[in-house]
Design an enzyme around this catalytic site. Sequence first.
Site, PDB file in Angstrom:
ATOM      1  N   ASP A  64     -11.058  -1.953  13.648  1.00  0.00           N
ATOM      2  CA  ASP A  64     -11.461  -1.936  12.241  1.00  0.00           C
ATOM      3  C   ASP A  64     -12.874  -2.492  12.083  1.00  0.00           C
ATOM      4  O   ASP A  64     -13.399  -3.148  12.975  1.00  0.00           O
ATOM      5  CB  ASP A  64     -10.483  -2.777  11.417  1.00  0.00           C
ATOM      6  CG  ASP A  64      -9.111  -2.122  11.331  1.00  0.00           C
ATOM      7  OD1 ASP A  64      -9.060  -0.911  11.039  1.00  0.00           O
ATOM      8  OD2 ASP A  64      -8.100  -2.813  11.568  1.00  0.00           O
ATOM      9  N   ARG A  75      -8.496  -9.396  10.140  1.00  0.00           N
ATOM     10  CA  ARG A  75      -8.312 -10.317   9.010  1.00  0.00           C
ATOM     11  C   ARG A  75      -9.046 -11.623   9.270  1.00  0.00           C
ATOM     12  O   ARG A  75      -8.670 -12.666   8.777  1.00  0.00           O
ATOM     13  CB  ARG A  75      -6.827 -10.615   8.795  1.00  0.00           C
ATOM     14  CG  ARG A  75      -6.062  -9.440   8.291  1.00  0.00           C
ATOM     15  CD  ARG A  75      -4.850  -9.867   7.454  1.00  0.00           C
ATOM     16  NE  ARG A  75      -4.096  -8.690   7.119  1.00  0.00           N
ATOM     17  CZ  ARG A  75      -2.987  -8.307   7.760  1.00  0.00           C
ATOM     18  NH1 ARG A  75      -2.491  -9.042   8.732  1.00  0.00           N
ATOM     19  NH2 ARG A  75      -2.375  -7.205   7.413  1.00  0.00           N
ATOM     20  N   ASP A 121      -7.096   2.932  10.647  1.00  0.00           N
ATOM     21  CA  ASP A 121      -6.868   2.478   9.281  1.00  0.00           C
ATOM     22  C   ASP A 121      -8.122   2.890   8.524  1.00  0.00           C
ATOM     23  O   ASP A 121      -9.214   2.394   8.824  1.00  0.00           O
ATOM     24  CB  ASP A 121      -6.696   0.945   9.257  1.00  0.00           C
ATOM     25  CG  ASP A 121      -5.369   0.551   8.654  1.00  0.00           C
ATOM     26  OD1 ASP A 121      -5.070   1.057   7.553  1.00  0.00           O
ATOM     27  OD2 ASP A 121      -4.651  -0.242   9.271  1.00  0.00           O
ATOM     28  N   LYS A 142      -3.206   4.393   7.055  1.00  0.00           N
ATOM     29  CA  LYS A 142      -3.350   4.614   8.502  1.00  0.00           C
ATOM     30  C   LYS A 142      -3.077   6.072   8.820  1.00  0.00           C
ATOM     31  O   LYS A 142      -2.108   6.625   8.336  1.00  0.00           O
ATOM     32  CB  LYS A 142      -2.304   3.764   9.246  1.00  0.00           C
ATOM     33  CG  LYS A 142      -2.814   2.419   9.701  1.00  0.00           C
ATOM     34  CD  LYS A 142      -1.825   1.724  10.629  1.00  0.00           C
ATOM     35  CE  LYS A 142      -0.799   0.913   9.896  1.00  0.00           C
ATOM     36  NZ  LYS A 142      -1.301  -0.170   9.075  1.00  0.00           N
ATOM     37  N   CYS A 191      -2.523 -18.738  13.195  1.00  0.00           N
ATOM     38  CA  CYS A 191      -2.134 -17.976  14.386  1.00  0.00           C
ATOM     39  C   CYS A 191      -2.126 -18.928  15.579  1.00  0.00           C
ATOM     40  O   CYS A 191      -2.737 -19.990  15.534  1.00  0.00           O
ATOM     41  CB  CYS A 191      -3.142 -16.863  14.680  1.00  0.00           C
ATOM     42  SG  CYS A 191      -3.377 -15.724  13.318  1.00  0.00           S
ATOM     43  N   CYS A 211     -10.325  -9.799  15.345  1.00  0.00           N
ATOM     44  CA  CYS A 211      -9.311  -9.718  14.285  1.00  0.00           C
ATOM     45  C   CYS A 211      -9.857  -9.074  13.011  1.00  0.00           C
ATOM     46  O   CYS A 211     -10.909  -9.433  12.522  1.00  0.00           O
ATOM     47  CB  CYS A 211      -8.817 -11.123  13.960  1.00  0.00           C
ATOM     48  SG  CYS A 211      -7.676 -11.148  12.568  1.00  0.00           S
ATOM     49  N   ARG A 242       7.201   0.256   1.941  1.00  0.00           N
ATOM     50  CA  ARG A 242       7.128  -0.938   2.805  1.00  0.00           C
ATOM     51  C   ARG A 242       6.018  -1.877   2.349  1.00  0.00           C
ATOM     52  O   ARG A 242       4.989  -1.420   1.857  1.00  0.00           O
ATOM     53  CB  ARG A 242       6.950  -0.550   4.274  1.00  0.00           C
ATOM     54  CG  ARG A 242       5.777   0.374   4.577  1.00  0.00           C
ATOM     55  CD  ARG A 242       6.155   1.238   5.791  1.00  0.00           C
ATOM     56  NE  ARG A 242       5.042   1.966   6.384  1.00  0.00           N
ATOM     57  CZ  ARG A 242       4.646   3.179   5.987  1.00  0.00           C
ATOM     58  NH1 ARG A 242       5.200   3.762   4.941  1.00  0.00           N
ATOM     59  NH2 ARG A 242       3.677   3.794   6.629  1.00  0.00           N
ATOM     60  N   ARG A 283       0.835  -1.202   0.000  1.00  0.00           N
ATOM     61  CA  ARG A 283       0.000   0.000   0.000  1.00  0.00           C
ATOM     62  C   ARG A 283       0.871   1.254   0.000  1.00  0.00           C
ATOM     63  O   ARG A 283       0.570   2.230  -0.671  1.00  0.00           O
ATOM     64  CB  ARG A 283      -0.915   0.005   1.235  1.00  0.00           C
ATOM     65  CG  ARG A 283      -2.014   1.039   1.154  1.00  0.00           C
ATOM     66  CD  ARG A 283      -2.869   1.159   2.420  1.00  0.00           C
ATOM     67  NE  ARG A 283      -2.905   0.008   3.280  1.00  0.00           N
ATOM     68  CZ  ARG A 283      -3.867  -0.932   3.251  1.00  0.00           C
ATOM     69  NH1 ARG A 283      -4.862  -0.852   2.408  1.00  0.00           N
ATOM     70  NH2 ARG A 283      -3.819  -1.938   4.100  1.00  0.00           N
ATOM     71  N   TYR A 284       1.932   1.247   0.803  1.00  0.00           N
ATOM     72  CA  TYR A 284       2.851   2.384   0.865  1.00  0.00           C
ATOM     73  C   TYR A 284       4.059   2.036   0.005  1.00  0.00           C
ATOM     74  O   TYR A 284       4.548   0.907   0.061  1.00  0.00           O
ATOM     75  CB  TYR A 284       3.328   2.604   2.301  1.00  0.00           C
ATOM     76  CG  TYR A 284       2.221   2.827   3.292  1.00  0.00           C
ATOM     77  CD1 TYR A 284       1.644   4.084   3.429  1.00  0.00           C
ATOM     78  CD2 TYR A 284       1.746   1.788   4.087  1.00  0.00           C
ATOM     79  CE1 TYR A 284       0.621   4.294   4.344  1.00  0.00           C
ATOM     80  CE2 TYR A 284       0.730   1.993   5.001  1.00  0.00           C
ATOM     81  CZ  TYR A 284       0.170   3.248   5.130  1.00  0.00           C
ATOM     82  OH  TYR A 284      -0.826   3.449   6.034  1.00  0.00           O
ATOM     83  N   CYS A 330      -8.146 -14.215  17.603  1.00  0.00           N
ATOM     84  CA  CYS A 330      -8.725 -13.117  18.365  1.00  0.00           C
ATOM     85  C   CYS A 330     -10.101 -12.810  17.792  1.00  0.00           C
ATOM     86  O   CYS A 330     -10.266 -12.746  16.569  1.00  0.00           O
ATOM     87  CB  CYS A 330      -7.825 -11.889  18.259  1.00  0.00           C
ATOM     88  SG  CYS A 330      -6.100 -12.316  18.552  1.00  0.00           S
TER      89      CYS A 330
HETATM   90  C1  LIG Z   1      -0.215  -0.942   8.686  1.00  0.00           C
HETATM   91  C2  LIG Z   1       0.433  -1.215   7.431  1.00  0.00           C
HETATM   92  C3  LIG Z   1       1.816  -1.006   7.266  1.00  0.00           C
HETATM   93  C4  LIG Z   1       2.717  -0.514   8.374  1.00  0.00           C
HETATM   94  O1  LIG Z   1       2.445   0.807   8.694  1.00  0.00           O
HETATM   95  P1  LIG Z   1       3.374   1.570   9.739  1.00  0.00           P
HETATM   96  O2  LIG Z   1       2.671   2.866   9.936  1.00  0.00           O
HETATM   97  O3  LIG Z   1       4.714   1.670   9.119  1.00  0.00           O
HETATM   98  O4  LIG Z   1       3.402   0.722  10.983  1.00  0.00           O
HETATM   99  C5  LIG Z   1       2.378  -1.262   6.046  1.00  0.00           C
HETATM  100  N1  LIG Z   1       1.631  -1.706   5.009  1.00  0.00           N
HETATM  101  C6  LIG Z   1       0.318  -1.911   5.134  1.00  0.00           C
HETATM  102  C7  LIG Z   1      -0.438  -2.386   3.961  1.00  0.00           C
HETATM  103  C8  LIG Z   1      -0.333  -1.676   6.338  1.00  0.00           C
HETATM  104  O5  LIG Z   1      -1.643  -1.895   6.454  1.00  0.00           O
HETATM  105  S1  SF4 Z   2      -5.410 -10.367  15.490  1.00  0.00           S
HETATM  106 FE1  SF4 Z   2      -5.892 -11.825  13.824  1.00  0.00          FE
HETATM  107  S2  SF4 Z   2      -3.964 -12.141  12.761  1.00  0.00           S
HETATM  108 FE2  SF4 Z   2      -3.467 -11.288  14.775  1.00  0.00          FE
HETATM  109  S3  SF4 Z   2      -3.124 -13.070  16.132  1.00  0.00           S
HETATM  110 FE3  SF4 Z   2      -5.261 -12.460  16.355  1.00  0.00          FE
HETATM  111  S4  SF4 Z   2      -6.374 -13.744  14.879  1.00  0.00           S
HETATM  112 FE4  SF4 Z   2      -4.198 -13.801  14.282  1.00  0.00          FE
END
Ligand SMILES: *Cc1c(COP(=O)(O)O)cnc(C)c1O
Ligand code: SF4
Length: 338
Positions: free
Chosen positions: A274, A115, A311, A318, A106, A113, A97, A93-94, A110
């Site tokens: 989220d 995801r 986010d 974010k 996992c 979560c 990184r 996305r960025y 959670c």
């Molecule tokens: C959260 C996230 C990051 C990391 O973001 P930081 O602000 O550097 O912690 C990088 N890529 C994606 C897609 C993210 O959702």
């Molecule tokens: S928040 Fe989601 S990805 Fe992270 S440890 Fe919990 S279940 Fe796994």
Amino acid sequence: MDGNRRTTLRDAAALAAEKLIAPEERDAIERVAERYAIAITPDVMDLIDRADSDDPIARQYVPDAREAITTEEERADPIGDAAHSPVKGIVHRYPDRVLLKPTHACAVYCRFCFRREMVGPGGAALDKDELDAAIAYIAATQAIREAILTGGDPLVLSARRLRDLVERLSAIDHLDWLRVHTRVPVADPSRVTNDLVAALKAGKTLWVAVHVNHARELTPEALAACAKLADAGIPLIGQTVLLKGVNDSADTLDELFCALTKNRIKPYYLHQGDLAPGTSHFRTTLAEGQSLMRELRGRLSGLAQPTYVLDIPGGAGKIPVGPDWFDETGAPISPLKP
Ligand SMILES: *Cc1c(COP(=O)(O)O)cnc(C)c1O
Ligand code: SF4
């Protein structure tokens, strides 16, 4: 922990047998389990206070019938990862990184979560070719400076596979450092073995973001696992999700952020929850989060302050979300109580 490794609870029957859910809840929880994975490790189970119906540990990991309720605003992919995935297992996305998700498993699942539609024992790890392709994408993309291993939880991988991953990523010249996001030190601390620590140290500078939401999760075993990482020279940051009924009070957050700082884990982000499906019972408002952060500013060391972030739903990135420190006249607001 003693020598016999006790088992992780993975279904409604096991939860009922441990009296973590009532017999009459079992049907509803079985339906939740068809959609969202369950796992409660022995370490987490030991932390649950069965006498407290509002126990903040149980609330994070024991499934709840309310997870069957998906509200209008909630979405399967709340922060739009799929739209930024050029190759399986990568979210880019960025420009500088990327996320690399080598596994969808996992140690614990959670209930909040973001995801949750993607993680679970059914979501297999990247196979060899897929992992090769993901690493090749990073190697071919000069603008990337940081690879962030996430998932799932990368620390459920064996030390051997982690070492291989760390070495292969570290061989990419344009990567300056690596980062691992994990709940393992807290949820399953015995996985943090000397071999695992050595694997994380096998390449470039690697930061570990420890996910933890409540000070009670920082047991002596969890703290020993974190100390092992810190003693090896691995810088640690803490990531917390603001969750109603778990940590949405200034006292609870104060205790958590101080405990992290005291144990060499710099609080990094406090995440607004989220819009993951079936999580509305966990969500606070942004105004509530801002008010908590405002209260903490005056009473906690700057070292112990995380940034409160959102986010943006849909995947726009974010952002820090305050609170705002100027009143309507433009005058700064003191964090000190008059
Ligand atoms: C959260 C996230 C990051 C990391 O973001 P930081 O602000 O550097 O912690 C990088 N890529 C994606 C897609 C993210 O959702
Ligand atoms: S928040 Fe989601 S990805 Fe992270 S440890 Fe919990 S279940 Fe796994």
